[in-house]
Design a protein around this motif. Structure first.
Motif, PDB file in Angstrom:
ATOM      1  N   LEU A  19     -17.161   3.991  12.799  1.00 42.11           N
ATOM      2  CA  LEU A  19     -17.539   5.198  12.986  1.00 42.11           C
ATOM      3  C   LEU A  19     -17.116   6.208  11.974  1.00 42.11           C
ATOM      4  CD1 LEU A  19     -16.954   5.814  16.836  1.00 42.11           C
ATOM      5  CD2 LEU A  19     -19.095   5.518  15.607  1.00 42.11           C
ATOM      6  N   GLN A  20     -15.627   6.235  11.528  1.00 45.01           N
ATOM      7  CA  GLN A  20     -15.029   6.910  10.347  1.00 45.01           C
ATOM      8  C   GLN A  20     -15.253   6.185   8.988  1.00 45.01           C
ATOM      9  OE1 GLN A  20     -13.722   9.898  10.833  1.00 45.01           O
ATOM     10  NE2 GLN A  20     -14.135   9.807  12.965  1.00 45.01           N
ATOM     11  N   HIS A  21     -15.805   5.017   8.925  1.00 45.35           N
ATOM     12  CA  HIS A  21     -15.880   4.298   7.618  1.00 45.35           C
ATOM     13  C   HIS A  21     -14.578   4.222   6.873  1.00 45.35           C
ATOM     14  CE1 HIS A  21     -20.073   4.741   8.550  1.00 45.35           C
ATOM     15  NE2 HIS A  21     -20.058   6.026   8.675  1.00 45.35           N
ATOM     16  N   THR A  22     -13.672   3.852   7.473  1.00 43.33           N
ATOM     17  CA  THR A  22     -12.269   3.747   6.928  1.00 43.33           C
ATOM     18  C   THR A  22     -11.681   2.436   7.286  1.00 43.33           C
ATOM     19  OG1 THR A  22     -11.120   4.871   9.013  1.00 43.33           O
ATOM     20  CG2 THR A  22     -12.032   6.198   7.160  1.00 43.33           C
ATOM     21  N   VAL A  23     -10.786   2.000   6.483  1.00 42.14           N
ATOM     22  CA  VAL A  23      -9.782   1.067   6.944  1.00 42.14           C
ATOM     23  C   VAL A  23      -8.384   1.213   6.814  1.00 42.14           C
ATOM     24  CG1 VAL A  23      -9.020  -1.123   5.978  1.00 42.14           C
ATOM     25  CG2 VAL A  23     -11.075  -0.616   5.925  1.00 42.14           C
ATOM     26  N   SER A  24      -7.607   0.984   7.876  1.00 42.14           N
ATOM     27  CA  SER A  24      -6.263   1.632   7.921  1.00 42.14           C
ATOM     28  C   SER A  24      -5.537   0.349   8.161  1.00 42.14           C
ATOM     29  CB  SER A  24      -6.138   2.208   9.155  1.00 42.14           C
ATOM     30  OG  SER A  24      -6.796   3.319   9.572  1.00 42.14           O
ATOM     31  N   LEU A  25      -4.136   0.667   7.720  1.00 46.98           N
ATOM     32  CA  LEU A  25      -2.920  -0.114   7.866  1.00 46.98           C
ATOM     33  C   LEU A  25      -1.795   0.494   8.450  1.00 46.98           C
ATOM     34  CD1 LEU A  25      -1.756  -2.920   6.470  1.00 46.98           C
ATOM     35  CD2 LEU A  25      -0.802  -1.685   4.635  1.00 46.98           C
ATOM     36  N   GLN A  26      -1.615   0.117   9.707  1.00 51.32           N
ATOM     37  CA  GLN A  26      -0.597   0.218  10.759  1.00 51.32           C
ATOM     38  C   GLN A  26       0.806  -0.215  10.246  1.00 51.32           C
ATOM     39  OE1 GLN A  26      -0.441   2.958  13.054  1.00 51.32           O
ATOM     40  NE2 GLN A  26       1.661   2.446  13.121  1.00 51.32           N
ATOM     41  N   MET A  27       1.641   0.390   9.887  1.00 52.13           N
ATOM     42  CA  MET A  27       3.017  -0.223   9.392  1.00 52.13           C
ATOM     43  C   MET A  27       4.011   0.059  10.133  1.00 52.13           C
ATOM     44  SD  MET A  27       2.628   0.333   5.251  1.00 52.13           S
ATOM     45  CE  MET A  27       2.984   2.113   5.426  1.00 52.13           C
ATOM     46  N   ASN A  28       4.384  -0.845  11.135  1.00 52.51           N
ATOM     47  CA  ASN A  28       5.709  -0.691  11.795  1.00 52.51           C
ATOM     48  C   ASN A  28       6.838  -1.230  11.624  1.00 52.51           C
ATOM     49  OD1 ASN A  28       3.978   0.855  13.625  1.00 52.51           O
ATOM     50  ND2 ASN A  28       3.403  -1.216  14.709  1.00 52.51           N
ATOM     51  N   ASN A  29       8.065  -0.805  12.193  1.00 52.41           N
ATOM     52  CA  ASN A  29       9.230  -1.500  11.664  1.00 52.41           C
ATOM     53  C   ASN A  29       9.693  -1.459  10.161  1.00 52.41           C
ATOM     54  OD1 ASN A  29      11.820  -2.631  11.983  1.00 52.41           O
ATOM     55  ND2 ASN A  29      11.101  -4.870  12.253  1.00 52.41           N
ATOM     56  N   LEU A  30       9.522  -0.379   9.681  1.00 46.96           N
ATOM     57  CA  LEU A  30       9.583  -0.339   8.198  1.00 46.96           C
ATOM     58  C   LEU A  30      10.769  -0.608   7.605  1.00 46.96           C
ATOM     59  CD1 LEU A  30       6.934   2.459   7.427  1.00 46.96           C
ATOM     60  CD2 LEU A  30       6.641   0.259   6.435  1.00 46.96           C
ATOM     61  N   LYS A  31      10.767  -1.315   6.365  1.00 49.43           N
ATOM     62  CA  LYS A  31      12.327  -1.627   5.819  1.00 49.43           C
ATOM     63  C   LYS A  31      12.345  -0.991   4.321  1.00 49.43           C
ATOM     64  CE  LYS A  31      11.850  -6.158   8.174  1.00 49.43           C
ATOM     65  NZ  LYS A  31      12.127  -7.616   8.199  1.00 49.43           N
ATOM     66  N   PRO A  32      13.552  -0.916   4.056  1.00 50.81           N
ATOM     67  CA  PRO A  32      13.707  -0.185   2.658  1.00 50.81           C
ATOM     68  C   PRO A  32      12.737  -1.008   1.467  1.00 50.81           C
ATOM     69  CG  PRO A  32      15.890  -0.116   3.751  1.00 50.81           C
ATOM     70  CD  PRO A  32      14.786  -1.084   4.487  1.00 50.81           C
ATOM     71  N   GLU A  33      12.785  -2.358   1.520  1.00 47.32           N
ATOM     72  CA  GLU A  33      11.966  -3.497   0.741  1.00 47.32           C
ATOM     73  C   GLU A  33      10.378  -3.167   0.982  1.00 47.32           C
ATOM     74  OE1 GLU A  33      14.300  -4.497   2.839  1.00 47.32           O
ATOM     75  OE2 GLU A  33      13.813  -6.353   3.733  1.00 47.32           O
ATOM     76  N   ASP A  34       9.990  -2.391   1.787  1.00 52.78           N
ATOM     77  CA  ASP A  34       8.593  -2.058   2.050  1.00 52.78           C
ATOM     78  C   ASP A  34       8.206  -0.870   0.846  1.00 52.78           C
ATOM     79  OD1 ASP A  34       8.707  -2.785   5.472  1.00 52.78           O
ATOM     80  OD2 ASP A  34       7.722  -3.776   3.725  1.00 52.78           O
ATOM     81  N   THR A  35       9.307  -0.094   0.395  1.00 57.08           N
ATOM     82  CA  THR A  35       9.015   0.997  -0.497  1.00 57.08           C
ATOM     83  C   THR A  35       8.301   0.372  -1.745  1.00 57.08           C
ATOM     84  OG1 THR A  35      10.990   2.132   0.210  1.00 57.08           O
ATOM     85  CG2 THR A  35      10.083   2.546  -1.873  1.00 57.08           C
ATOM     86  N   ALA A  36       7.067   1.258  -1.945  1.00 55.75           N
ATOM     87  CA  ALA A  36       6.307   0.744  -2.918  1.00 55.75           C
ATOM     88  C   ALA A  36       5.023   2.159  -2.986  1.00 55.75           C
ATOM     89  CB  ALA A  36       5.557  -0.532  -2.828  1.00 55.75           C
ATOM     90  N   VAL A  37       4.239   1.945  -3.969  1.00 58.09           N
ATOM     91  CA  VAL A  37       2.831   2.508  -4.065  1.00 58.09           C
ATOM     92  C   VAL A  37       1.860   1.562  -3.440  1.00 58.09           C
ATOM     93  CG1 VAL A  37       1.036   3.722  -5.314  1.00 58.09           C
ATOM     94  CG2 VAL A  37       3.606   4.041  -6.035  1.00 58.09           C
ATOM     95  N   TYR A  38       1.154   2.054  -2.264  1.00 57.24           N
ATOM     96  CA  TYR A  38       0.176   1.290  -1.582  1.00 57.24           C
ATOM     97  C   TYR A  38      -1.172   1.496  -2.142  1.00 57.24           C
ATOM     98  CZ  TYR A  38       4.050  -0.702   1.390  1.00 57.24           C
ATOM     99  OH  TYR A  38       4.937  -1.402   1.853  1.00 57.24           O
TER     100      TYR A  38
END
Length: 123
Positions: A74-93
């Motif tokens: 409906l929104q024509h979007t794609v999402s990325l739900q990120m849970n339990n984030l860790k410091p090593e997930d730090t980045a430009v996405y």
């Protein structure tokens, strides 16, 4: 084709963020979409991908069971739900369009890329 990511920010370890990818003057609905990330001094790496109809999804081992990719037709979007984030997930996405319906995890399979959104996870 212009892609725009949104939803990045600063979060503490264990927290959650939801990234969204949208296109201007173009619909994402017929194509596979991928999320990639690039940390300072590292190569851009595949994070998650979804086929055109959402029937096929793939995740990097490092994010499995924590991240979920989904499409909103409906929104024509794609999402990325990120849970339990860790410091090593730090980045430009970055989100990217594959210009094909089937999923691919290879960077070379993606034609158009967004400008990226910063995700920073503090310890």
């Amino acid at each position: 084709v212009q892609l725009a990511e949104s939803g990045g920010g600063l979060v503490q370890a264990g927290g959650s963020l939801r990234l969204s990818c949208a296109a201007s003057e173009f619909t994402l609905d017929a194509y596979a979409i991928g999320w990639f990330r690039q940390a300072p001094g590292k190569e851009r790496e595949f994070v998650a991908g979804i086929s055109w109809n959402g029937g096929d999804k793939s995740y990097a081992d490092s994010v499995k069971d924590r991240f979920t990719i989904s499409r909103d037709r409906l929104q024509h979007t794609v999402s990325l739900q990120m849970n339990n984030l860790k410091p090593e997930d730090t980045a430009v996405y970055y989100c990217a369009i594959a210009l094909r319906a089937s999923l691919t995890t290879a960077k070379t399979g993606y034609r158009y890329w967004g400008q990226g959104t910063q995700v920073t996870v503090s310890a």
